[in-house]
Design a protein around this motif. Structure first.
Motif, PDB file in Angstrom:
ATOM      1  N   TRP A  87       1.403  -5.486  -5.669  1.00  0.00           N
ATOM      2  CA  TRP A  87       2.286  -4.610  -4.881  1.00  0.00           C
ATOM      3  C   TRP A  87       2.991  -3.619  -5.799  1.00  0.00           C
ATOM      4  N   GLU A 132       1.040   2.987   1.435  1.00  0.00           N
ATOM      5  CA  GLU A 132       0.315   2.455   2.588  1.00  0.00           C
ATOM      6  C   GLU A 132      -0.536   1.251   2.183  1.00  0.00           C
ATOM      7  N   LEU A 133      -1.203   1.337   1.031  1.00  0.00           N
ATOM      8  CA  LEU A 133      -1.978   0.203   0.541  1.00  0.00           C
ATOM      9  C   LEU A 133      -1.054  -0.950   0.155  1.00  0.00           C
ATOM     10  N   SER A 160       1.681  -1.757   1.486  1.00  0.00           N
ATOM     11  CA  SER A 160       2.246  -2.399   2.671  1.00  0.00           C
ATOM     12  C   SER A 160       1.408  -3.574   3.157  1.00  0.00           C
ATOM     13  N   HIS A 161       0.126  -3.591   2.817  1.00  0.00           N
ATOM     14  CA  HIS A 161      -0.728  -4.723   3.193  1.00  0.00           C
ATOM     15  C   HIS A 161      -0.321  -5.999   2.458  1.00  0.00           C
ATOM     16  N   ASP A 186       3.017  -6.756   1.843  1.00  0.00           N
ATOM     17  CA  ASP A 186       4.421  -7.066   2.114  1.00  0.00           C
ATOM     18  C   ASP A 186       4.614  -8.528   2.467  1.00  0.00           C
ATOM     19  N   LEU A 195      -9.594  -8.207   0.359  1.00  0.00           N
ATOM     20  CA  LEU A 195      -9.254  -6.963   1.039  1.00  0.00           C
ATOM     21  C   LEU A 195     -10.052  -5.835   0.402  1.00  0.00           C
ATOM     22  N   PHE A 224     -10.865  -1.592   0.896  1.00  0.00           N
ATOM     23  CA  PHE A 224     -10.562  -0.326   1.554  1.00  0.00           C
ATOM     24  C   PHE A 224     -11.620   0.688   1.117  1.00  0.00           C
TER      25      PHE A 224
END
Length: 342
Positions: free
Chosen positions: A173, A183-184, A186-187, A189, A302, A304
């Motif tokens: 993070w 934005e990335l 936030s995944h 959090d 994860l 993206f």
């Protein structure tokens, strides 16, 4: 004859942040697919949670204490790339303490350890890939073609087509947030809130303080796990080194307590647990701020694709050591469109 159009395989430059089991597995698998992979590690050597501290006469495992194998591809992978002499079954007696204080045996399952220390596995795996040690990635900057990586001092580390982050969620993070990738970030959090710390103490005793078990899951408020490190295969200690892991709740309450005081309190708890009153003659402590994650979604990894960035780690795949392998293989399979080594 008929005309054929030959399309050479696309070779990508891929950066991996972190050289624990997840990062090294991903690097080896991606290299097998023909990609150019560089692993960046902030410490002097690889390991992650497969960590050991040097002590008099050898070392003591202060991180993951053992691992199991439920994925049929995990042990063959270790055998091929780390070598059969880098790990072995730990034939110990394992017990867990009930709420009433009684001891019951662990479920029957083969438990493995690195030999002669847990880091033997990751050090052997790292020989197959390019690892840049003592280098902390500070920022990631994306343009239309590639990721530009810099260390925390602003020095360039190179340009890469894709990036894989295998650091614990809190550190991942921070890296994303420091790179302006909110934005990335936030995944992560929710995973960040689920990270549990752990104080670890390794203590040497001239004689055995507890003859009944080699590994114990405790009900003591301060202690979560206790193990006779010297009982593991490949250790050749005089006397016995024992490893004590504090409970997450106790660690959170004492996360900033001086190491000497932590050792004193955990050794007092060990005396309460075992009834053994003679103190150790050597003590080593280690604080894990990001020891393991608990609860939350477990998607495995994860990825993206529009950003060319992925995250992997045992915290995404059940938390066990083997989960690091599963997570890495799942991510590589998605990146390459192959079955990988799952």
């Amino acid at each position: 004859m008929f005309n054929q159009t030959f399309y050479p395989p696309v070779i990508r430059r891929i950066a991996i942040v972190g050289s624990g089991l997840t990062g090294l597995t991903a690097a080896i698998e991606l290299k097998r697919h023909g990609h150019d992979v560089t692993v960046f590690e902030k410490s002097r050597g690889p390991g992650g949670r497969l960590a050991a501290k040097r002590v008099t006469g050898g070392s003591a495992d202060v991180g993951a204490q053992y691992f199991t194998s439920r994925n049929p591809n995990f042990l063959p992978f270790l055998d091929k790339f780390a070598g059969s002499d880098s790990f072995a079954p730990w034939e110990g007696r394992f017990g867990f303490q009930t709420a009433t204080g009684e001891w019951e045996p662990f479920p029957s399952e083969t438990r493995f350890v690195g030999t002669p220390r847990m880091t033997a596995i990751t050090r052997a795996l790292s020989a197959h890939v390019r690892v840049v040690s003592e280098t902390r990635v500070g920022t990631l900057a994306r343009n239309d073609q590639y990721w530009a990586l810099h260390d925390t001092a602003g020095n360039p580390l190179g340009d890469f087509d894709q990036v894989i982050i295998t650091a614990p969620p809190a550190q991942a993070w921070d890296l994303l947030a420091d790179s302006g990738l909110d934005e990335l970030a936030s995944h992560l959090d929710d995973p960040v809130t689920r990270v549990l710390p752990c104080w670890a103490v390794a203590a040497h005793f001239a004689v055995s303080p507890w003859p009944h078990h080699e590994g114990m899951r405790c009900q003591h408020p301060a202690l979560f796990w206790v193990a006779n490190n010297s009982s593991k295969p490949g250790r050749d200690d005089e006397g016995q080194w024992w490893v004590l892991h504090a409970s997450p709740g106790w660690t959170e309450e004492h996360v900033d307590t001086p190491a000497e005081e932590v050792a004193e309190r955990l050794l007092a708890a060990f005396q309460e647990l075992t009834g053994f009153n003679a103190g150790p003659d050597e003590v080593v402590t280690h604080r894990w701020l990001y020891a393991r994650s608990e609860g939350g979604e477990q998607p495995g990894h994860l990825w993206f694709p529009d950003d060319g960035l992925g995250l992997a780690g045992d915290w995404l795949s059940g938390g066990r050591v083997e989960g690091a392998f599963d997570s890495a293989c799942g991510l590589v399979a998605e990146i390459t469109g192959s079955a990988a080594t799952q």
